[in-house]
Design a protein around this motif. Sequence first.
Motif, PDB file in Angstrom:
ATOM      1  N   GLY A 157      43.232  55.282  46.757  1.00  0.00           N
ATOM      2  CA  GLY A 157      43.511  54.236  45.794  1.00  0.00           C
ATOM      3  C   GLY A 157      44.991  53.910  45.832  1.00  0.00           C
ATOM      4  N   GLY A 158      45.325  52.761  45.295  1.00  0.00           N
ATOM      5  CA  GLY A 158      46.715  52.303  45.309  1.00  0.00           C
ATOM      6  C   GLY A 158      46.698  50.804  45.142  1.00  0.00           C
ATOM      7  N   GLU A 159      47.187  50.109  46.119  1.00  0.00           N
ATOM      8  CA  GLU A 159      47.215  48.648  46.082  1.00  0.00           C
ATOM      9  C   GLU A 159      46.722  48.131  47.430  1.00  0.00           C
ATOM     10  OE1 GLU A 159      47.751  46.612  43.446  1.00  0.00           O
ATOM     11  OE2 GLU A 159      47.130  45.142  44.940  1.00  0.00           O
ATOM     12  N   SER A 160      45.538  47.541  47.395  1.00  0.00           N
ATOM     13  CA  SER A 160      44.912  47.162  48.671  1.00  0.00           C
ATOM     14  C   SER A 160      45.693  46.087  49.416  1.00  0.00           C
ATOM     15  CB  SER A 160      43.465  46.719  48.435  1.00  0.00           C
ATOM     16  OG  SER A 160      43.426  45.681  47.490  1.00  0.00           O
ATOM     17  N   CYS A 195      38.734  53.387  45.172  1.00  0.00           N
ATOM     18  CA  CYS A 195      39.391  52.289  44.442  1.00  0.00           C
ATOM     19  C   CYS A 195      39.935  51.227  45.407  1.00  0.00           C
ATOM     20  CB  CYS A 195      40.451  52.838  43.500  1.00  0.00           C
ATOM     21  SG  CYS A 195      40.823  51.661  42.182  1.00  0.00           S
ATOM     22  N   ALA A 196      41.235  51.157  45.651  1.00  0.00           N
ATOM     23  CA  ALA A 196      41.740  50.185  46.635  1.00  0.00           C
ATOM     24  C   ALA A 196      41.058  50.407  47.984  1.00  0.00           C
ATOM     25  CB  ALA A 196      43.254  50.313  46.771  1.00  0.00           C
ATOM     26  N   ILE A 224      37.855  48.598  48.103  1.00  0.00           N
ATOM     27  CA  ILE A 224      38.077  47.155  48.347  1.00  0.00           C
ATOM     28  C   ILE A 224      38.244  46.912  49.848  1.00  0.00           C
ATOM     29  CG2 ILE A 224      39.676  45.223  47.951  1.00  0.00           C
ATOM     30  CD1 ILE A 224      40.356  46.635  45.220  1.00  0.00           C
ATOM     31  N   ARG A 267      37.898  42.427  42.776  1.00  0.00           N
ATOM     32  CA  ARG A 267      39.096  43.240  42.506  1.00  0.00           C
ATOM     33  C   ARG A 267      39.493  43.176  41.031  1.00  0.00           C
ATOM     34  NH1 ARG A 267      43.947  41.338  45.392  1.00  0.00           N
ATOM     35  NH2 ARG A 267      44.805  43.283  44.645  1.00  0.00           N
ATOM     36  N   ASN A 268      40.043  44.282  40.542  1.00  0.00           N
ATOM     37  CA  ASN A 268      40.685  44.350  39.215  1.00  0.00           C
ATOM     38  C   ASN A 268      39.750  43.996  38.056  1.00  0.00           C
ATOM     39  OD1 ASN A 268      43.142  44.920  40.538  1.00  0.00           O
ATOM     40  ND2 ASN A 268      43.578  42.750  40.759  1.00  0.00           N
ATOM     41  N   ILE A 285      41.444  52.799  37.260  1.00  0.00           N
ATOM     42  CA  ILE A 285      42.757  52.154  37.105  1.00  0.00           C
ATOM     43  C   ILE A 285      42.727  50.826  37.865  1.00  0.00           C
ATOM     44  CG2 ILE A 285      45.242  52.409  37.455  1.00  0.00           C
ATOM     45  CD1 ILE A 285      44.682  55.497  37.783  1.00  0.00           C
ATOM     46  N   ARG A 286      42.697  49.729  37.158  1.00  0.00           N
ATOM     47  CA  ARG A 286      42.568  48.395  37.786  1.00  0.00           C
ATOM     48  C   ARG A 286      41.494  48.432  38.876  1.00  0.00           C
ATOM     49  NH1 ARG A 286      46.584  46.267  40.533  1.00  0.00           N
ATOM     50  NH2 ARG A 286      47.565  48.280  40.935  1.00  0.00           N
ATOM     51  N   HIS A 317      38.948  57.232  40.800  1.00  0.00           N
ATOM     52  CA  HIS A 317      39.898  58.109  41.511  1.00  0.00           C
ATOM     53  C   HIS A 317      39.521  59.591  41.391  1.00  0.00           C
ATOM     54  CE1 HIS A 317      43.429  55.452  42.423  1.00  0.00           C
ATOM     55  NE2 HIS A 317      42.854  54.703  41.509  1.00  0.00           N
TER      56      HIS A 317
HETATM   57  N1  GLN Z   1      43.630  46.868  41.811  1.00  0.00           N
HETATM   58  C1  GLN Z   1      44.028  47.529  43.003  1.00  0.00           C
HETATM   59  C2  GLN Z   1      43.789  46.645  44.224  1.00  0.00           C
HETATM   60  O1  GLN Z   1      43.405  45.543  44.110  1.00  0.00           O
HETATM   61  C3  GLN Z   1      43.297  48.854  43.149  1.00  0.00           C
HETATM   62  C4  GLN Z   1      43.736  49.801  42.080  1.00  0.00           C
HETATM   63  C5  GLN Z   1      43.578  51.243  42.412  1.00  0.00           C
HETATM   64  O2  GLN Z   1      43.399  51.631  43.557  1.00  0.00           O
HETATM   65  N2  GLN Z   1      43.719  52.063  41.402  1.00  0.00           N
HETATM   66  O3  GLN Z   1      44.012  47.063  45.302  1.00  0.00           O
END
Ligand code: GLN
Length: 211
Positions: free
Chosen positions: A46-49, A80-81, A84, A110-111, A140-141, A189
């Motif tokens: 997870g993180g920011e895709s 998570c990310a 995606i 997403r989100n 988380i998001r 996560h």
């Molecule tokens: N919102 C994030 C994304 O679009 C994913 C968030 C997460 O991995 N916790 O990538």
Amino acid sequence: MSIGVLALQGAFLEHCDILSAITHQPVLQVRTTDELSQCKALVIPGGESTTMSLVANRSGLLEPLREFCNDPSKAVWGTCAGMILLAKEASQTKKGGQELFGGMDIVVNRNQYGSQVESFQEDIQFNCLSTPDPVNGIFIRAPILHSYEANKGIIELGCLTSNPVDHAVAPQGHVVALRQNNKMCTSFHPELTRDTRLHVYFVEHIVNKLG
Ligand code: GLN
């Protein structure tokens, strides 16, 4: 061959720590094509895709990652990310969006479980883990599963039992963990808790059963 953890951005260290604790197999942080080629399995954290796919693109790793994720003989788990990036389609919240890796016949939004301040924890029931007690899911998001293709061997592993966020509309009924052959995804996560059962499931039921 190693179990790789994509280490471009996000919660990769937590995955490495858990994997190293539950298996004697080598665990490798993956940032290059050469490191990816040493792996039979990959965890996408997870993180920011958008960031992960941008960095992958700029470092020449995007196409090798696409090949890896679409190779039936490799095991991949996206959290998570990472979920995606494993999707074949994701709703884009910004113009341009991001490049996906693909590998699972799922569509995600997403989100859709809300912004950072709407992060939540919820129990998730699994039937495939070593013990029946629920997993504490940290969202988380997080992405929502919009849909998946029938007849492609996709199985639902875990599902939220109630709608955790008022605005969250999930056409697929809040399925938050799926498996398609050697690929697996979770919209939450598992690496942020002390519960290692999902990592054990991935290693024992997918990685160790690769041909
Ligand atoms: N919102 C994030 C994304 O679009 C994913 C968030 C997460 O991995 N916790 O990538």
